[in-house]
Every structure is written in structure tokens, then in C-alpha cells.
Design a protein around this motif. Structure first.
Motif, PDB file in Angstrom:
ATOM      1  N   ILE A   6      26.336  24.523  11.265  1.00  0.00           N
ATOM      2  CA  ILE A   6      25.007  24.821  10.746  1.00  0.00           C
ATOM      3  C   ILE A   6      23.990  24.094  11.617  1.00  0.00           C
ATOM      4  O   ILE A   6      24.249  22.981  12.093  1.00  0.00           O
ATOM      5  N   LYS A   7      22.831  24.714  11.850  1.00  0.00           N
ATOM      6  CA  LYS A   7      21.785  24.075  12.635  1.00  0.00           C
ATOM      7  C   LYS A   7      21.211  22.882  11.870  1.00  0.00           C
ATOM      8  O   LYS A   7      21.108  22.907  10.646  1.00  0.00           O
ATOM      9  N   VAL A   8      20.846  21.841  12.615  1.00  0.00           N
ATOM     10  CA  VAL A   8      20.331  20.620  11.989  1.00  0.00           C
ATOM     11  C   VAL A   8      19.100  20.925  11.132  1.00  0.00           C
ATOM     12  O   VAL A   8      18.977  20.442   9.997  1.00  0.00           O
ATOM     13  N   ASP A   9      18.174  21.720  11.667  1.00  0.00           N
ATOM     14  CA  ASP A   9      16.950  22.042  10.915  1.00  0.00           C
ATOM     15  C   ASP A   9      17.269  22.749   9.604  1.00  0.00           C
ATOM     16  O   ASP A   9      16.663  22.462   8.565  1.00  0.00           O
ATOM     17  N   LYS A  13      16.563  21.319   5.789  1.00  0.00           N
ATOM     18  CA  LYS A  13      15.758  22.135   4.866  1.00  0.00           C
ATOM     19  C   LYS A  13      16.612  22.751   3.754  1.00  0.00           C
ATOM     20  O   LYS A  13      16.094  23.494   2.926  1.00  0.00           O
ATOM     21  N   ARG A  14      17.910  22.452   3.762  1.00  0.00           N
ATOM     22  CA  ARG A  14      18.843  22.965   2.762  1.00  0.00           C
ATOM     23  C   ARG A  14      18.904  24.490   2.765  1.00  0.00           C
ATOM     24  O   ARG A  14      19.020  25.135   1.736  1.00  0.00           O
TER      25      ARG A  14
END
Length: 212
Positions: A6-9, A13-14
């Protein structure tokens, strides 16, 4: 065993936009306790996929897998740990932590003569060749002794699922009796020195944090 990302951002941001999981172990086989090292080793991703009967690590240029690229893993308990508290090694816990003395790896094992309890041990692995064990705990660093570790869905079981270093402190997050999330902590350098002197490190428990 399957791998996703999953991308960090999105994680912050859940927004749970995970990649489609890809199998990294052969279909039809049961595997557990595989972990990815938190940084590349010699420019490659490193996947620790077995610690019994030896430390097995697969190095990859990429973490994009296909069915033709699965990792062939081999697990077998032998007599090399006969008479030790971890004569039956179960598997690795959290991803290894890099320290100046080596990769700190937590694992859970049991005594073949007392197979009802899971206990927690620690190893220091060579930074450049993690298949080499530099130090290994002669006694469990954590074992079920508290009420919440012995009265739950699976009594007498502790196993680490997460570990972090915050400042000078080491925090080990672990499951107790398959019913509680707990944490133990200590000074990291003192822990490592005890491990290298083959002494039992001192861990302090904060008790149960949440009932599953």
C-alpha cells in the motif's frame, strides 16, 4: 504466503487501496512466519522464510512475484537443538531490527518435552550475511507467566508480532494466550549486551493492552 503493498500516503489517510495479493510460496503448501527485511541487503530485497533447520533467506531484485517466481522453502526440526528450551522452533516473529551489533530477530519456540507452551527467543544475525547466527538466547527472553498469558483461547502461549525501537527503548508487542495484545520493553543496548554475554535479558511487561 502472499504479498501485497500500500502507498504510504494512502496508509496515513486510511485509504486501504492495497495491491492485489500475489502468492510468493507454492500453491498447496502451508507456510508461516515469513518476513521481509526492512532494508535492502547488498542492493537486494531479502525475504526470511525459514529458521529451521537453518536460517533461509531469499534475495530478490524486485518484490513483484508471479507463479513461476515463488520461493521454495524447506522446514524441518532436527536434533541440533536437543535439550534446549527451543528444541522445537516454530518460526520468526517481527521483521528483524538493524542494530550496530547485527540484525535482531525474535522468534518463538517450544521444548519438545513440554510442547504446551510457546516461548520467545532472540538471535543476532550478521548484517551482511543474515544466514549466519552470531548470538542466540540460551534461555527464553519471554515466557508465559502472567494470568493473561495463561488463561485465554490458547493458554500458555506468547509470540511476538511487532517490535520497534523508540529512543533508547526496545518495545516488543506480543500475543498472550491468543486472547490479548501485550507489550514488553527494556533498554535496547542493555538487552543486546545481555544477549551477547549469553545472559537472560530483563524485560518489563506493561500487561494486557486490548482483549481480542
Amino acid at each position: 504466503v502472499a504479498l501485497t503493498a500500500i502507498k504510504v500516503d494512502d496508509f496515513i489517510k486510511r485509504k486501504w487501496k492495497c495491491k492485489t495479493p500475489a502468492l510468493i510460496s507454492p500453491e498447496g503448501e502451508i507456510h508461516k512466519n515469513w518476513v521481509i527485511f526492512p532494508e535492502k541487503i547488498d542492493g537486494k530485497y531479502a525475504v526470511l522464510h525459514s529458521i529451521s533447520p537453518k536460517i533461509s533467506i531469499e534475495y530478490r531484485d524486485s518484490l513483484d512475484f508471479s507463479k513461476e517466481e515463488v520461493i521454495k522453502s524447506y522446514y524441518k526440526n532436527d536434533d541440533s537443538r536437543k535439550g534446549c528450551w527451543d528444541s522445537l522452533v516454530r518460526g520468526a516473529g517481527p521483521p528483524p531490527i538493524r542494530t550496530k551489533h547485527g540484525w535482531l530477530l525474535f522468534y518463538h519456540g517450544m521444548d519438545k518435552l513440554k510442547p504446551s507452551a510457546y516461548k520467545l527467543g532472540a538471535m543476532l544475525l550478521d548484517l551482511n550475511d543474515p544466514s549466519k547466527i552470531l548470538y542466540r538466547s540460551k534461555a527464553p527472553i519471554l515466557e508465559p507467566s502472567e494470568d493473561y498469558e495463561n488463561n485465554g483461547f490458547k493458554a500458555g502461549v506468547v509470540y511476538a508480532s511487532g517490535a520497534i525501537v523508540k529512543g533508547d527503548e526496545l518495545y516488543i508487542y506480543y500475543g498472550g494466550s491468543d486472547s490479548y495484545i501485550c507489550v514488553a520493553y527494556c533498554n535496547l543496548e542493555e538487552f543486546l549486551q545481555d544477549l551477547m554475554r549469553e545472559e537472560k535479558p530483563s524485560l518489563f511487561k506493561k500487561g494486557t493492552k486490548k482483549r481480542l
